[in-house]
Design a protein around this motif. Sequence first.
Motif, PDB file in Angstrom:
ATOM      1  N   SER A  14       0.839  -1.139  -0.027  1.00 46.32           N
ATOM      2  CA  SER A  14      -0.069   0.104  -0.045  1.00 46.32           C
ATOM      3  C   SER A  14       0.963   1.366  -0.089  1.00 46.32           C
ATOM      4  CB  SER A  14      -0.855  -0.108   1.300  1.00 46.32           C
ATOM      5  OG  SER A  14      -0.112   0.321   2.371  1.00 46.32           O
ATOM      6  N   PRO A  15       0.400   2.323  -0.464  1.00 46.90           N
ATOM      7  CA  PRO A  15       1.044   3.543  -0.273  1.00 46.90           C
ATOM      8  C   PRO A  15       1.928   3.648   1.154  1.00 46.90           C
ATOM      9  CG  PRO A  15      -0.719   3.958  -1.452  1.00 46.90           C
ATOM     10  CD  PRO A  15      -0.915   2.590  -0.943  1.00 46.90           C
ATOM     11  N   HIS A  16       1.184   3.535   2.045  1.00 49.23           N
ATOM     12  CA  HIS A  16       1.523   3.648   3.544  1.00 49.23           C
ATOM     13  C   HIS A  16       2.561   2.739   3.597  1.00 49.23           C
ATOM     14  CE1 HIS A  16       1.520   4.022   7.751  1.00 49.23           C
ATOM     15  NE2 HIS A  16       1.490   2.799   7.622  1.00 49.23           N
ATOM     16  N   LEU A  17       2.802   1.684   3.205  1.00 47.93           N
ATOM     17  CA  LEU A  17       3.659   0.683   3.446  1.00 47.93           C
ATOM     18  C   LEU A  17       5.043   1.105   2.635  1.00 47.93           C
ATOM     19  CD1 LEU A  17       4.280  -1.920   4.942  1.00 47.93           C
ATOM     20  CD2 LEU A  17       3.522  -3.282   2.912  1.00 47.93           C
ATOM     21  N   LEU A  18       4.623   1.673   1.558  1.00 42.69           N
ATOM     22  CA  LEU A  18       5.748   2.064   0.581  1.00 42.69           C
ATOM     23  C   LEU A  18       6.418   3.196   1.218  1.00 42.69           C
ATOM     24  CD1 LEU A  18       4.330   1.636  -2.937  1.00 42.69           C
ATOM     25  CD2 LEU A  18       6.186   0.386  -1.931  1.00 42.69           C
ATOM     26  N   ARG A  19       5.590   4.177   1.760  1.00 43.65           N
ATOM     27  CA  ARG A  19       6.413   5.236   2.398  1.00 43.65           C
ATOM     28  C   ARG A  19       7.180   4.940   3.708  1.00 43.65           C
ATOM     29  NH1 ARG A  19       1.197   7.910   1.538  1.00 43.65           N
ATOM     30  NH2 ARG A  19       0.303   7.247   3.291  1.00 43.65           N
ATOM     31  N   SER A  20       6.482   3.695   4.316  1.00 38.43           N
ATOM     32  CA  SER A  20       7.216   3.345   5.680  1.00 38.43           C
ATOM     33  C   SER A  20       8.512   2.703   5.219  1.00 38.43           C
ATOM     34  CB  SER A  20       6.443   2.303   6.292  1.00 38.43           C
ATOM     35  OG  SER A  20       5.368   3.023   6.752  1.00 38.43           O
ATOM     36  N   LEU A  21       8.625   1.917   4.155  1.00 33.40           N
ATOM     37  CA  LEU A  21       9.981   1.539   3.685  1.00 33.40           C
ATOM     38  C   LEU A  21      11.106   2.557   3.315  1.00 33.40           C
ATOM     39  CD1 LEU A  21       8.731  -1.622   1.340  1.00 33.40           C
ATOM     40  CD2 LEU A  21      10.104  -1.595   3.359  1.00 33.40           C
ATOM     41  N   GLY A  22      10.566   3.568   2.889  1.00 36.12           N
ATOM     42  CA  GLY A  22      11.475   4.656   2.612  1.00 36.12           C
ATOM     43  C   GLY A  22      11.808   5.660   3.520  1.00 36.12           C
ATOM     44  N   GLN A  23      11.360   5.250   4.934  1.00 42.29           N
ATOM     45  CA  GLN A  23      11.500   6.392   5.929  1.00 42.29           C
ATOM     46  C   GLN A  23      12.959   6.412   6.442  1.00 42.29           C
ATOM     47  OE1 GLN A  23       9.367   8.703   7.488  1.00 42.29           O
ATOM     48  NE2 GLN A  23       8.198   8.033   5.637  1.00 42.29           N
ATOM     49  N   LYS A  24      13.442   7.462   7.111  1.00 43.28           N
ATOM     50  CA  LYS A  24      14.878   7.548   7.589  1.00 43.28           C
ATOM     51  C   LYS A  24      15.203   6.820   8.655  1.00 43.28           C
ATOM     52  CE  LYS A  24      18.148  11.271   9.325  1.00 43.28           C
ATOM     53  NZ  LYS A  24      18.429  12.635   9.415  1.00 43.28           N
ATOM     54  N   GLU A  25      14.137   6.719   9.615  1.00 42.24           N
ATOM     55  CA  GLU A  25      14.304   5.706  10.690  1.00 42.24           C
ATOM     56  C   GLU A  25      14.208   4.174  10.435  1.00 42.24           C
ATOM     57  OE1 GLU A  25      11.945   7.961  10.247  1.00 42.24           O
ATOM     58  OE2 GLU A  25      12.341   9.750  11.600  1.00 42.24           O
ATOM     59  N   ALA A  64      14.670  -1.068  -5.123  1.00 42.81           N
ATOM     60  CA  ALA A  64      15.970  -1.199  -4.882  1.00 42.81           C
ATOM     61  C   ALA A  64      16.826  -0.413  -5.995  1.00 42.81           C
ATOM     62  CB  ALA A  64      16.525  -2.716  -5.203  1.00 42.81           C
ATOM     63  N   ALA A  65      16.209   0.103  -7.070  1.00 43.56           N
ATOM     64  CA  ALA A  65      16.873   0.873  -8.041  1.00 43.56           C
ATOM     65  C   ALA A  65      16.862   2.384  -7.595  1.00 43.56           C
ATOM     66  CB  ALA A  65      16.538   0.587  -9.391  1.00 43.56           C
ATOM     67  N   SER A  66      15.993   2.853  -6.441  1.00 47.87           N
ATOM     68  CA  SER A  66      15.699   4.350  -6.316  1.00 47.87           C
ATOM     69  C   SER A  66      16.647   5.046  -6.187  1.00 47.87           C
ATOM     70  CB  SER A  66      14.831   4.199  -4.965  1.00 47.87           C
ATOM     71  OG  SER A  66      14.738   5.544  -4.505  1.00 47.87           O
ATOM     72  N   PRO A  67      16.966   6.356  -6.307  1.00 51.50           N
ATOM     73  CA  PRO A  67      17.770   7.232  -6.161  1.00 51.50           C
ATOM     74  C   PRO A  67      17.942   7.450  -4.636  1.00 51.50           C
ATOM     75  CG  PRO A  67      15.935   8.465  -7.292  1.00 51.50           C
ATOM     76  CD  PRO A  67      15.787   7.038  -7.320  1.00 51.50           C
ATOM     77  N   HIS A  68      16.944   7.214  -3.907  1.00 46.98           N
ATOM     78  CA  HIS A  68      17.054   7.631  -2.403  1.00 46.98           C
ATOM     79  C   HIS A  68      17.432   6.517  -1.855  1.00 46.98           C
ATOM     80  CE1 HIS A  68      14.692  11.036  -3.752  1.00 46.98           C
ATOM     81  NE2 HIS A  68      13.687  10.249  -4.232  1.00 46.98           N
ATOM     82  N   PRO A  69      18.568   6.879  -0.937  1.00 44.73           N
ATOM     83  CA  PRO A  69      19.251   5.805  -0.097  1.00 44.73           C
ATOM     84  C   PRO A  69      18.277   4.821   0.746  1.00 44.73           C
ATOM     85  CG  PRO A  69      20.955   7.754  -0.415  1.00 44.73           C
ATOM     86  CD  PRO A  69      19.428   8.120  -0.834  1.00 44.73           C
ATOM     87  N   ASN A  70      17.468   5.881   1.337  1.00 45.02           N
ATOM     88  CA  ASN A  70      16.481   5.419   2.444  1.00 45.02           C
ATOM     89  C   ASN A  70      15.580   4.227   1.642  1.00 45.02           C
ATOM     90  OD1 ASN A  70      17.649   6.499   4.791  1.00 45.02           O
ATOM     91  ND2 ASN A  70      16.340   8.378   4.245  1.00 45.02           N
ATOM     92  N   VAL A  71      15.095   4.524   0.702  1.00 49.71           N
ATOM     93  CA  VAL A  71      14.214   3.529  -0.275  1.00 49.71           C
ATOM     94  C   VAL A  71      14.988   2.239  -0.608  1.00 49.71           C
ATOM     95  CG1 VAL A  71      12.893   3.039  -2.089  1.00 49.71           C
ATOM     96  CG2 VAL A  71      12.804   5.557  -0.889  1.00 49.71           C
TER      97      VAL A  71
END
Length: 416
Positions: A14-25, A64-71
């Motif tokens: 879900s969008p919420h789960l995806l946002r959580s996977l990319g969080q800094k914490e 895994a190919a995201s430009p954002h390290p946290n993702v």
Amino acid sequence: AGLATMPGGGDLLSPHLLRSLGQKEYEKRKGAALEIEQAIKELRDAGQHERVRDVVHYVAHDLAASPHPNVRKGALHALAGVAIGLRDALPRFLPEILPPVLAAFCDPDCRVRYYACESLYNVAKVARSHTVAHFNDIFEALYKLSADTDLGVQNGFQLLDRLMKDIVAEAETFNLGAFMPLLRRRIFVANSYTRQFLIGWIAILDSVPDIDMLSHLPDFFDGLFHMLSDANKEIRQQAYAVLYDFLQESRQASALEYEPVVAILVQHCASRDRFSRLTALTWLHAFLSLGKPQLLPFCPAILGATLRSISHGEDEISDAAAQTDRALRALLQSSAGADFDVEAILATLVQHVRAEHVRTRVTAFEWIAALLRQRPAALLRHAEPLWAALLDALGDESEEVVFLNIEVIARLAAQR
């Protein structure tokens, strides 16, 4: 796009789960990965393998190919969660799960590299022996990571490396033939940490009863010998310990490919590094002491190696060369009926009767005298290049050399 659905309806990613996977914490990313693990268990139990594959594909190719390290970190947590959720069904998904995890070993962000170690550790803990089918890819990734300068990455690497060694040691099968070309390409490396990694793997593979590393010794022997001159004392000692084990194994070996091994030893007998030179002479002496006729074709090369070291400034090296020389003579004497290349031996001796050091010249003349006693006819057939060297040596500053020279000339004349 990229969303898989659970057997009851709602979106798995879900969008919420995806946002959580990319969080800094870390806790939020890990919490999301645990949700994915639980959902994958349900999909597994329901036999919904295609939906699992959709999730893996999305995480591996998008997150895994995201430009954002946290993702990218979240993707690694998610892939580990998938592996844990799949359990016994994991092996069929390894070709999709492993590549993004291994690719992350080269990530520019050190924390991503650390989580790649953690992710692969969790995957390997579940897959165990099934990872052996992908060993070359895993080994290559570990090889690159072994020299990582980040302390956290090194800690994660060490834990993962130990686990993979345990898995390989307990595996029922291991494709050594497929691994050797990779080891052969990687063995010549200068980094001390990577050398330590390679030594550790050679040692662990050699310790497995069903893996015959000795038969592949020429593939990595030269590289191990180069490690004897490493600036790090610990690396030198580890390389020597592994080489010592192989030397003991070679004493009991029914068949050993001597030609490439002897060629490498002869090369290292000329090394400027004391430890390498001494170890090479020790190996040659051990081989010759076995008295195997298979070594006869290599006598000229071994003779040249010993003569170059017999007058060395360090007593330990010159003594080792003298011992090897005696063992070589004993082998020839015990092989009276066998053929060996007298012409090549004589060519080596002609070079050394003009050597700088008296001890070398004396040893060369002793060899010529011994050949005259053992193989007079063979020596006479190839004696022409010898005469000029003998005549020059009549003016040698050493009385012992002159005396031996006159003795050789007299015997040659008597044979004629």
